[in-house]
Structures are given as C-alpha cells and as structure tokens.
Design a protein around this motif. Structure first.
Motif, PDB file in Angstrom:
ATOM      1  N   SER A   1      -3.397   9.983  15.113  1.00 13.38           N
ATOM      2  CA  SER A   1      -3.446   8.722  14.375  1.00 13.38           C
ATOM      3  C   SER A   1      -2.271   8.623  13.393  1.00 13.38           C
ATOM      4  N   ALA A   2      -1.918   9.735  12.758  1.00 11.37           N
ATOM      5  CA  ALA A   2      -0.787   9.754  11.828  1.00 11.37           C
ATOM      6  C   ALA A   2       0.520   9.476  12.565  1.00 11.37           C
ATOM      7  N   VAL A   3       0.673  10.037  13.740  1.00  9.45           N
ATOM      8  CA  VAL A   3       1.881   9.805  14.543  1.00  9.45           C
ATOM      9  C   VAL A   3       2.007   8.325  14.890  1.00  9.45           C
ATOM     10  N   ARG A   4       0.875   7.678  15.149  1.00  6.75           N
ATOM     11  CA  ARG A   4       0.894   6.242  15.481  1.00  6.75           C
ATOM     12  C   ARG A   4       1.076   5.361  14.241  1.00  6.75           C
ATOM     13  N   GLY A   5       1.099   5.962  13.052  1.00  6.46           N
ATOM     14  CA  GLY A   5       1.283   5.203  11.823  1.00  6.46           C
ATOM     15  C   GLY A   5       0.014   4.541  11.318  1.00  6.46           C
ATOM     16  N   GLU A   6      -1.137   4.945  11.842  1.00 12.07           N
ATOM     17  CA  GLU A   6      -2.408   4.353  11.441  1.00 12.07           C
ATOM     18  C   GLU A   6      -2.933   4.928  10.123  1.00 12.07           C
ATOM     19  N   ARG A   7      -2.425   6.101   9.762  1.00 12.00           N
ATOM     20  CA  ARG A   7      -2.850   6.746   8.516  1.00 12.00           C
ATOM     21  C   ARG A   7      -1.755   7.683   8.055  1.00 12.00           C
TER      22      ARG A   7
ATOM     23  N   GLN B   1      -6.394  11.557   2.988  1.00 11.31           N
ATOM     24  CA  GLN B   1      -5.841  10.640   3.978  1.00 11.31           C
ATOM     25  C   GLN B   1      -5.797   9.230   3.401  1.00 11.31           C
ATOM     26  N   LEU B   2      -4.775   8.512   3.772  1.00 13.25           N
ATOM     27  CA  LEU B   2      -4.636   7.109   3.422  1.00 13.25           C
ATOM     28  C   LEU B   2      -4.707   6.326   4.724  1.00 13.25           C
ATOM     29  N   MET B   3      -5.780   5.571   4.885  1.00  5.28           N
ATOM     30  CA  MET B   3      -5.977   4.790   6.094  1.00  5.28           C
ATOM     31  C   MET B   3      -5.153   3.509   5.983  1.00  5.28           C
ATOM     32  N   LEU B   4      -4.281   3.297   6.972  1.00  5.69           N
ATOM     33  CA  LEU B   4      -3.358   2.166   6.929  1.00  5.69           C
ATOM     34  C   LEU B   4      -3.640   1.128   8.012  1.00  5.69           C
ATOM     35  N   ASN B   5      -4.366   1.506   9.037  1.00  8.10           N
ATOM     36  CA  ASN B   5      -4.634   0.623  10.172  1.00  8.10           C
ATOM     37  C   ASN B   5      -5.841  -0.262   9.861  1.00  8.10           C
ATOM     38  N   LEU B   6      -5.589  -1.328   9.134  1.00  6.16           N
ATOM     39  CA  LEU B   6      -6.646  -2.230   8.704  1.00  6.16           C
ATOM     40  C   LEU B   6      -6.459  -3.590   9.364  1.00  6.16           C
ATOM     41  N   PRO B   7      -7.470  -4.460   9.278  1.00  6.38           N
ATOM     42  CA  PRO B   7      -7.343  -5.778   9.905  1.00  6.38           C
ATOM     43  C   PRO B   7      -6.115  -6.539   9.408  1.00  6.38           C
ATOM     44  N   GLU B   8      -5.636  -7.462  10.224  1.00 10.13           N
ATOM     45  CA  GLU B   8      -4.386  -8.160   9.909  1.00 10.13           C
ATOM     46  C   GLU B   8      -4.455  -9.002   8.644  1.00 10.13           C
ATOM     47  N   ASN B   9      -5.663  -9.334   8.173  1.00 12.47           N
ATOM     48  CA  ASN B   9      -5.765 -10.093   6.930  1.00 12.47           C
ATOM     49  C   ASN B   9      -5.825  -9.184   5.705  1.00 12.47           C
ATOM     50  N   GLN B  10      -5.566  -7.869   5.903  1.00 16.04           N
ATOM     51  CA  GLN B  10      -5.594  -6.916   4.802  1.00 16.04           C
ATOM     52  C   GLN B  10      -4.359  -5.994   4.807  1.00 16.04           C
ATOM     53  N   PRO B  11      -3.180  -6.559   4.979  1.00 14.60           N
ATOM     54  CA  PRO B  11      -1.987  -5.714   5.042  1.00 14.60           C
ATOM     55  C   PRO B  11      -1.613  -5.089   3.699  1.00 14.60           C
ATOM     56  N   HIS B  12      -2.211  -5.568   2.648  1.00 12.18           N
ATOM     57  CA  HIS B  12      -1.912  -5.117   1.285  1.00 12.18           C
ATOM     58  C   HIS B  12      -2.806  -3.957   0.856  1.00 12.18           C
TER      59      HIS B  12
ATOM     60  N   ALA C   1      -0.319  11.604  -5.284  1.00 10.22           N
ATOM     61  CA  ALA C   1       0.522  11.523  -4.074  1.00 10.22           C
ATOM     62  C   ALA C   1       0.047  10.404  -3.159  1.00 10.22           C
ATOM     63  N   ALA C   2      -1.267  10.236  -3.026  1.00 15.60           N
ATOM     64  CA  ALA C   2      -1.798   9.172  -2.169  1.00 15.60           C
ATOM     65  C   ALA C   2      -1.441   7.795  -2.726  1.00 15.60           C
ATOM     66  N   GLU C   3      -1.518   7.646  -4.029  1.00 11.04           N
ATOM     67  CA  GLU C   3      -1.155   6.367  -4.642  1.00 11.04           C
ATOM     68  C   GLU C   3       0.332   6.082  -4.456  1.00 11.04           C
ATOM     69  N   GLU C   4       1.184   7.090  -4.617  1.00 10.12           N
ATOM     70  CA  GLU C   4       2.625   6.917  -4.400  1.00 10.12           C
ATOM     71  C   GLU C   4       2.916   6.564  -2.943  1.00 10.12           C
ATOM     72  N   CYS C   5       2.228   7.230  -2.023  1.00  8.12           N
ATOM     73  CA  CYS C   5       2.395   6.944  -0.597  1.00  8.12           C
ATOM     74  C   CYS C   5       1.980   5.502  -0.303  1.00  8.12           C
ATOM     75  N   ALA C   6       0.865   5.064  -0.886  1.00 14.35           N
ATOM     76  CA  ALA C   6       0.391   3.693  -0.672  1.00 14.35           C
ATOM     77  C   ALA C   6       1.429   2.678  -1.151  1.00 14.35           C
ATOM     78  N   ARG C   7       2.003   2.932  -2.318  1.00 11.30           N
ATOM     79  CA  ARG C   7       3.051   2.029  -2.826  1.00 11.30           C
ATOM     80  C   ARG C   7       4.242   1.997  -1.862  1.00 11.30           C
ATOM     81  N   ALA C   8       4.636   3.174  -1.378  1.00  9.88           N
ATOM     82  CA  ALA C   8       5.768   3.252  -0.440  1.00  9.88           C
ATOM     83  C   ALA C   8       5.462   2.514   0.857  1.00  9.88           C
ATOM     84  N   GLU C   9       4.195   2.440   1.219  1.00 10.67           N
ATOM     85  CA  GLU C   9       3.768   1.728   2.429  1.00 10.67           C
ATOM     86  C   GLU C   9       3.513   0.248   2.156  1.00 10.67           C
TER      87      GLU C   9
ATOM     88  N   ARG D   1       1.383  -1.065  -0.078  1.00  7.76           N
ATOM     89  CA  ARG D   1      -0.021  -1.369  -0.369  1.00  7.76           C
ATOM     90  C   ARG D   1      -0.197  -1.570  -1.875  1.00  7.76           C
ATOM     91  N   SER D   2      -0.968  -2.577  -2.239  1.00  6.28           N
ATOM     92  CA  SER D   2      -1.183  -2.877  -3.656  1.00  6.28           C
ATOM     93  C   SER D   2      -2.634  -2.706  -4.088  1.00  6.28           C
TER      94      SER D   2
END
Length: 167
Positions: free
Chosen positions: A52-58, A72-83, A108-116, A118-119
C-alpha cells in the motif's frame, strides 16, 4: 532517535515490525488484531502495508532499533477529502514507552501530512495513555463511542476520536 518513511521492507525490518505488532497486541492494545497473533499473520499484515505504501496509499513511518516504533498516515481517502489524512497503528513496543518515542512519531506523522498537502488529521484510540499524548500535542477530542471495538482478549472497548488542524 530518527523517524524514517519506509518505502520498502527488508527481512530485518519486517521482523522488527512483526515483533512490535505482536508485542502491542499481547500487551492488550486494540489495534485490529485478536489473541493469539501469529508471526505469519503479523507478517502478512506488514507486507500488505508495504504494498500500500508503494502505491502511495499510505505513509509508513518508523523508528527502528531493538524496539520497534511505527505509525501510519492513511492517504487513500475519498476524492472529496484530499485535504485529510488518517493516523493509524501508532505502535510502540512496551519496552520503548515513556521515552518520547510516541511524541517523535506523532511529530513526524504531522510533518509528513503537511508534505503530502494534508491540512486535517483524524485518529481514534482505545488507550488512555495515547489519548494523553494526543491531547498534549494539540489534538482535539471529538468524543467516545462505547463498545466500538474489542481488546485482543475479546472484551469490548470504548474508542475516543480526535482531530487536528495542521493549518
């Protein structure tokens, strides 16, 4: 201690991740698994996380030495939640607790989220100790759902939900 974003898992890292997951479950953490948790099942879980990490989902973040620590930071969310991102599986081996590890992983997770880009982050926990950590770091408690999940021994547990704005 240094937190790294893992993009692949070699056998040594996989073994460390298996160990921390098994330790947390054996210690009573409600992290999706029931007792007994076999090394095989833990390994299957972590291999799926790596894919999943390789696919960029988390994003899989870890501080690894003789005691595993991961979040883990889950990034693969519905299209109306890109933030938004979901924090999941904050795991710290019992012998590494109360040494600032959780705080380092959270930062580190918060910094990663900002880099991705995410707000907003959300998470849930059944651990009073983890809840105190989140609150010390500015997370806002939303509420508690009684009987939301089970502890590894099968007893029901309440789960507390939190959010944090990164703006």
């Amino acid at each position: 201690m240094r937190v790294h974003r893992l993009r692949s898992l070699d056998e040594r890292v996989l073994e460390q991740l298996e160990e921390v997951l098994i330790d947390c479950v054996e210690g009573g953490a409600s992290v999706s698994f029931m007792l007994p948790l076999s090394r095989q099942k833990a390994g299957e879980y972590w291999r799926g996380v790596a894919e999943s990490a390789v696919r960029g989902e988390r994003a899989l973040l870890a501080a690894l030495d003789s005691s595993g620590r991961t979040v883990q930071l889950m990034l693969n969310l519905p299209e109306n939640q890109p933030h938004r991102g979901d924090l999941a599986k904050m795991l710290v081996h019992r012998r590494a607790r109360r040494a600032g590890v959780g705080a380092a992983l959270l930062t580190a997770a918060e910094e990663c989220a900002r880099a991705e880009g995410r707000s907003l982050l959300v998470l849930d926990t059944a651990s009073a100790e983890a809840a105190r950590l989140y609150e010390r770091h500015g997370w806002q408690r939303v509420g508690v759902v009684p009987g939301y999940a089970l502890y590894p021994d099968g007893r029901p547990c309440a789960t507390t939900f939190y959010f944090k704005s990164l703006q």
